[in-house]
Structure formats: C-alpha cells, structure tokens
Design a protein around this motif. Sequence first.
Motif, PDB file in Angstrom:
ATOM      1  N   ALA A  16       0.727  -1.300  -0.143  1.00 48.26           N
ATOM      2  CA  ALA A  16       0.037   0.112  -0.118  1.00 48.26           C
ATOM      3  C   ALA A  16       0.934   1.211   0.129  1.00 48.26           C
ATOM      4  CB  ALA A  16      -0.981  -0.086   1.223  1.00 48.26           C
ATOM      5  N   VAL A  17       0.366   2.206  -0.752  1.00 51.35           N
ATOM      6  CA  VAL A  17       1.246   3.599  -0.718  1.00 51.35           C
ATOM      7  C   VAL A  17       0.849   4.284   0.509  1.00 51.35           C
ATOM      8  CG1 VAL A  17       1.689   5.540  -2.013  1.00 51.35           C
ATOM      9  CG2 VAL A  17       1.442   3.527  -3.300  1.00 51.35           C
ATOM     10  N   LEU A  18       1.430   4.392   1.426  1.00 52.26           N
ATOM     11  CA  LEU A  18       1.066   5.096   2.717  1.00 52.26           C
ATOM     12  C   LEU A  18       1.871   6.365   2.697  1.00 52.26           C
ATOM     13  CD1 LEU A  18       1.308   2.147   5.245  1.00 52.26           C
ATOM     14  CD2 LEU A  18      -0.668   2.771   3.968  1.00 52.26           C
ATOM     15  N   ASN A  19       2.645   6.713   1.940  1.00 59.18           N
ATOM     16  CA  ASN A  19       3.614   7.993   1.991  1.00 59.18           C
ATOM     17  C   ASN A  19       3.594   8.457   0.491  1.00 59.18           C
ATOM     18  OD1 ASN A  19       5.281   8.150   4.722  1.00 59.18           O
ATOM     19  ND2 ASN A  19       5.486   6.139   4.025  1.00 59.18           N
ATOM     20  N   GLY A  20       3.534   9.691   0.452  1.00 63.11           N
ATOM     21  CA  GLY A  20       3.521  10.583  -0.501  1.00 63.11           C
ATOM     22  C   GLY A  20       2.258  10.763  -1.351  1.00 63.11           C
TER      23      GLY A  20
END
Length: 774
Positions: free
Chosen positions: A754-758
């Motif tokens: 999962a893209v949790l940053n940016g």
Amino acid sequence: MPRTAPRICPLCEATCGLTLTIEGTTVTGARGDRDDIFSRGFICPKGASFGELDADPDRLRLPLVRSYGPDGARGALREASWQEAYDLIAARLPPIAAAHGPDSVGVVLGNPNVHTIAGSLYPPLLLGALRTRNLFTASTLDQMPKHVSSGLLFGDPFAIPVPDLDRTDHLLLLGANPLESNGSLCTAPDFPGRLRALRARGGTLTVVDPRRTRTALLADRHLAVRPGTDALLLAALARVLFEEKLTDPGPLAELTEGMDDLREAVRDFTPEAVAPACDLTAGEIRTLARELAAAPTAAVYGRIGSSAVEYGTLASWLVDVLNLLTGNLDRPGGALFPLSATDRAPRPAGPGKGFALGRWTSRVAGHPEAKGELPLAALAEEIETPGEGRIRAVIALAANPVLSAPDGDRLDRALAGLEFMVSVDPYLNETSRHADVVLPPPPPARSAHFDYAFNGFAVHNQVRYTRAAVPPEKGQPDESEIHARLILAVSGAHGADPATVDDLAIGRELARAVADPHTPVHGRDPHELAALLTGESGPERRLDLRLRLGPYGDGFRTGTADTGGAAEPAGHTPAPDAGGPGLSLARLLEHPHGIDLGPLRPRLPGPLRTRSGRIELLPAPIAADLPRLRAALADRPAGLVLVGRRHLRSNNSWLHNVPALNGGSNRCTLQIHPEDAARIGLQDGALARVTADGGALEAPVEITDAVRTGVVSLPHGWGHDRPGTRTSVASARPGVNVNQLLDGSRLDPLSGTAVLNGFPVELAPATPAPTGRN
C-alpha cells in the motif's frame, strides 16, 4: 525478595537485552542489560515500559467466545474456558473450509508475530493445515518491496544485506528515522549511538527525508526530497556513476550479470532530468554520487519512507544496485548478509530455484502474489465480493488491520459480515472485537524469547535466548500451546496432544536434513537425532534442532561445526566463548546474556539462489516497471502530499494502551509547514479537515518548519475510537486513523504494498475550531 532475570525486549526490531526486576510474579522494573553481548545496556522508552505493558489491566486473561441467539444471530463476547474456545473453533471453521474450499479461510498476520517464538514457528504449520492461498500480512504495509527486490536480485527474498553500521565511512539513509524507530530490517541496538560513533570517527551521514527528523538533525547533510521520488534520486545516482566511470563492483563483477543492460536502463535518469521531480538540484545529486564512490566504504539503506510508496520495489532494488556499483555490497563497511545461528548451514554455491512473482492472483482485483502473500489492502474486497472463493472466515494472528490497512471503515464492515473469525490477541481491539473467538497469549514476562526473524537482519552475528522470567498463571497455556491447539482444531485433530504439532514439525525438518547431502546429518536416522534433542518444551527442542544444524552448530556430534563443504568464507565457526565446539540449546543456556558470533563477513556467492547462480542486476519484472518510473520524471504534484512519521514511544497500533508510552505532545497531530498553513488558513492547535481518495478526517494542526513545504505528516496506527474495544488508555486519546484517507487502490504493483507515503491530500480549516490540541 526482589530478583532479577534477563529478557530480550520484544517491542521493536532492535531486540535489546533487558534486566527485569521481579517481585513475586510482578515485573516492577526494567533496565538495559549491561552484560548483553549485543545491546550492552542500551534501552529505549519502550523497553523501560516493559513492566507496565506486562501488567496492563486491559490485557485479556481468558478466551472470549461469542454468544449466539436461537436464530444464530451473533451476540456479545463473553469469557469462556480454553476448552470451550477450541471446541467452538473445531465445530465452526473446518465445515466452512469443507463446504467452500480451503481459500474460503483467510489468514492475517500482524507485525507482533515476528517478535515472538510462537509467531515465528507456528503460522507456517497453520497455513499448511488450512491449505489456503489467502494469506495477508503486515509486510504489504511496510517491507514487502525489499523482499521482492532481494528475491529478484539474489533469488531469495530473505537475502537482505544490511549496512555495516560499525565500520562504514559513509551512510546514506533514505526514508529512515532510526533515532525514532530504532531501525527496520536492520537489527541494531542503540542505532542512535552507532550513528554518533560514525560521526565521531570522521564518517559521513547523509539523510534523505522530507522531514527534519531527529536523525536528519544528526546528519552531515539533509536532503529534503519530495516524497515518493526516492527511486528517481537513486536512479540518477546510478546514472552519474556510469556517466563519470565511477562504478567499481570489485570481485562481484564476476558474479554479476546485466551490467550493460542496467547502464542503458538508467540512461534517461540524469540529475538534470530528475532534480525538478525530486525538488533537489542536479549539483546535490552529482555531489552525493561522487562522495559515495569516493568513500573508503559506504552503505545505502532505505526503509519505510522509500518502501511504502508508489515505486517502493524500484527504490529497494536501486539501494542494492548502488551498493554493488560502488563496490560496497558484501564488503566490510558496506552492506553485508548476516548469518544467523538458525539459518541454513552454508552449502555449495550455484544455480537455485530463483524467485517468481504472481504464481497466483487475488480473486477480485487480480493482484499478483508476492512471497506467497496477497496485498492486505485487498482483504475487504475478498470478503465482501460474492462468488466462488469468497473469504468467509478469517484467522488473525496479532493483527489489527482495521487500523493498519487502508480504508479501515470498509474492512470493519467486511469483518462484521464474516461467518466466523478467530483472533489470537492480548487485547480486544478494533479488529479482534469482530472475532467469534479471541485467544489471548500470556504477558511477555511469562514467555520465552528467541529472535528467529531479526537475527537474520542483525548488524553483528550473535545468538541469545531467554526463558520465561515469570511462570505461567495457573491454567494459562503458553503462546506456543495456544497456536498448536489452534492448528489441531482447524485440521481435524481437535483434542490431540499439542506436543504432536512440534513432534510433527521436528520429524519433517529432520527428514529433510538427513536426505540433504550438504548437511552434517546426511544419511543418519532421524529418530535417533530426535532423541538427542534437549529442551523443556516442543519449541525449545525445535530451537535446539535449528541451532545444531545451523552454520555454527555442533551438527549432532562432537567436534567443530561442519560447513558441509560449502563455498563460504572462512571463520564461521563458533566464537571462543560459545562454551564448546558448536552451538546447541545446552550451550546457549550456559550464556544467558548471549554468545558473540563475530562481525558480519563477506558471504557471496553463498546466499545466491537465482537460476543463473549470479546477481541478476536487471530482472525482467524490474525492467518492465521502469517505464512507469520514467513517466514520473514529468510529475509535479500541484497540491500537498502526506507522509507518516514514527515516534520513539510508539510502534504501530499495539503500544498505545501503555500509559508511559501514550503521553506527551506531538503524538497524532497534522504537521504542516508555516507557509502552507498560512496559505490554507490553518492555525496551530486548530482542527484541519484532510481529504484524500478514501475519505476525510479531522486532525489537530501542528505548525512546524520540521516538515518541508508541500508536505504534511500524520502518524500511523491511531484511531482508537471504535466501540466495543477494551483499551482504556488508547481510547482516552484515540487520535485519527490516517489510513482511512486511502481506499486501497494505490499500490506498488510489483509488491502489492500500500502507498502509505507521498499520496495527495487536500486541506481546509475544520469548523468549528477546537479549544485545544489532542
């Protein structure tokens, strides 16, 4: 009278040694163990709170089972006996799997599993008993990109080189804040002290992070990169090394294939092309590349901030590419492969099975598996979507995905609709409140401890084991028995002796060992070997087995440990203080503060398991994903993007119920730069409304120039405001769940992380304004 006992801390990856003070059966204090051979007395606030965590009155002491109405309607959870809990599991779960197939049962593993013996030993046996492909773990929320990149480069997803912190001359950190997190995939007690020692001996520390973290404040150079662009920066560094003829793989040149293809693959990522996207200057990028190449030794290390992003696998791959191009991979002072005491004994190098992605896919969205796991972000849709193969039952082991995975509200609803759910968890939390059976493990002081996982990422080879400091409460099984009985209940062997699970595991391991010509027990009688194992329990006998067959083991015989004729570097024999010719459980018990097995050493080609038997620099899945990174050269986010942050007194969601760790300020605030706050009209301490793909939330504003412009920061693991939990301290200061801003659609395609940053967010003042900060 008070007494003391050693205990390895299970609360983060640093694995520090503790000395517990115990009065009766109560832990009244915890301090750093000065005699611990690895941590040498270091302790952080988490370790110091060990006694408070151990005695938490909100911890469950007995199982909970759900009541059902005459019509089968689900009622409330109530305390029950262990027998009743396992009877219910055996009665409900196997019929679901029999009627709908093994994939109708999903298994979710949380981070705490790798912090316990039981969590390391038993989940593979549970998965084998269930035969389900629906495995979801916290790895697809943090570290899976590193496993995938290592699998593609080296053929083994667990062959992860770590920075040689104590000997390097230049350390480049990306997306890592070890002064707060104590390190990740780099087991290093007193990480802060090791960084200060690097500076003291004249070394250089460079930190790449959009926030001016405590680690960045210590650095010689802090590059406040735009979030999510780490892979672009790393590709540009590789481009400079090729362009300026600064590459020097040294002896690894003979073990590497694809160098020319790699040179061509990074050709477009010039510093001038990359700089605008990263919000750095081309000069800064070139200087960094030249300094890495010129340093006597150097190591590049990237973690969550460069991993849980859109290009996480590419960034993880480029970290090791840079280490290789500068001649620092598998080199003292660079990045080396640890060799833990329970690793496989060295064997001849050569072609292996390799590493494959996408051997199967998720049912609904078709996400490819990675390392046998599916994205945790896909769990809700796999439960909710009707059809053959739908997940109807879940077993959650030390997992709280309602808070840790994207779109917890959707997962909350999905879990409520399951036919059956089991949680092994000490708390009734946001996830386990949905379970039909909750099995609580004992407090950590009442459990033995050995770090199967983290010793494989340690910056110094060592081995330590501590038995339970406090005996179990009457009638309370230890965590290993809880797991063993769960395996029996789901496999049709309910009521059998839990010891049979360990006996079966030992028999299988010994059968493989005696059939393998590269082990010291090849051709021997497995029953004879099983009879030689020592230990007070099944888990101890299994530890004895792995120690004796490991790279420093006694090989079940007197004399120096056999290396099996492997092409490994010399020196991997037991340390002089090991008390004898080779490791075993008996030897280890003679050394309660651990045994020093020596510094990290070069090991290649030993760890390679690629089909070619070489380091494959540009694997096909990486090459296929690079066009996506090239397209990012033109990206310029117009609005704000959000990043997470770590706190020294926190670890995801599972330490928020400890009073000593849930105090102070700067906990669950939305950090924003003064310029952005003024532009949007936000005031310090007031609430801001944050909106993204998955919804919106309101969080108190903290205006600070520690975060760069264009970026806001909100920590992970909060949101303890759901009904039906029993976490009084956490619920009193619940914070907000940052992952509710995500709908689960943003994933790194290679790893499913999962893209949790940016990710982009929109901000506005919330009304009405609050009277104070959370």
